[in-house]
Design an enzyme around this catalytic site. Sequence first.
Site, PDB file in Angstrom:
ATOM      1  N   THR A   1       0.814  -1.215   0.000  1.00  0.00           N
ATOM      2  CA  THR A   1       0.000   0.000   0.000  1.00  0.00           C
ATOM      3  C   THR A   1       0.848   1.266   0.000  1.00  0.00           C
ATOM      4  O   THR A   1       0.389   2.312  -0.458  1.00  0.00           O
ATOM      5  CB  THR A   1      -0.972  -0.002   1.191  1.00  0.00           C
ATOM      6  OG1 THR A   1      -0.247  -0.217   2.413  1.00  0.00           O
ATOM      7  CG2 THR A   1      -2.005  -1.100   1.036  1.00  0.00           C
ATOM      8  N   ASP A   2       2.081   1.197   0.498  1.00  0.00           N
ATOM      9  CA  ASP A   2       2.956   2.366   0.379  1.00  0.00           C
ATOM     10  C   ASP A   2       3.330   2.598  -1.082  1.00  0.00           C
ATOM     11  O   ASP A   2       3.390   3.748  -1.548  1.00  0.00           O
ATOM     12  CB  ASP A   2       4.208   2.200   1.249  1.00  0.00           C
ATOM     13  CG  ASP A   2       5.035   0.963   0.901  1.00  0.00           C
ATOM     14  OD1 ASP A   2       4.491   0.001   0.314  1.00  0.00           O
ATOM     15  OD2 ASP A   2       6.240   0.953   1.223  1.00  0.00           O
TER      16      ASP A   2
END
Length: 257
Positions: free
Chosen positions: A101-102
């Site tokens: 998700t980063d």
Amino acid sequence: MSWLALDLGNSALKGGLFEAGRLMHTFRVAEPDAAGLKEQLAAALRNYRPTRAAMASVVPARTPVVQEAVQQLTGVRPALIGPDWRLPFTLAYETPHTLGTDRLAAAVAAWELYGRPRRRPVLALLAGTALTIEVIDEHGCYQGGVIAPGPSLMQQALARGTAQLPEVPLEWPPSPVGRSTRTAIQAGLLYGFVESARGLLRRVAETLATAPLVILSGGWASLLQTHLSEQVDVHDPHLVLRGVYLLLEHNPDRGLP
């Protein structure tokens, strides 16, 4: 009204408070644990009462701990961003459920803030525990990317995988030719990291029909900016936080109390 964006990484929890699209306040909690997390977050959020919150996380075991602490302090439980959210680009990634998700947040910010306005492809380079490059073409399609070890991981692997090589501090050596075992290792780790990033950027750029904009972020970004200035267009230290905020904008039904 302020919105809270969080980035839970392997070494720290980073946060940012946004008001009307502007990043007003940032904070960092190093190695957050359950015991001290709430106190540190309370200090960081003292003057803010966010009405929405979302988070990128690469540490699943600590994610609910952070979510619970923020909810207790603010009344809002940070939503965990993911590829199932509405995105500003299409996905050509074959395994979107495995996409960090980063990485997703960095790609969103790079495209929305830098690529789309100029109608140019973008490469979002995060230089942290890992070195990652995200590729969005000029048509707004996320093509995929690169994942490689950062200096800390290479340092640990070299020390643990050999019998006689010590774990040395990650300090820039005086020369690429080490005159001691310590400086030889430092030269290999840090010059190797820079040259790895340089070569990967070049190879990835060659897959695109148009020269891309390169957006740099992460804890090792300053080092790369110094040595790769000819390849880097923008150094944005809060790229992931900006991406989390933008995903809240694209998903008005997420991150609410």
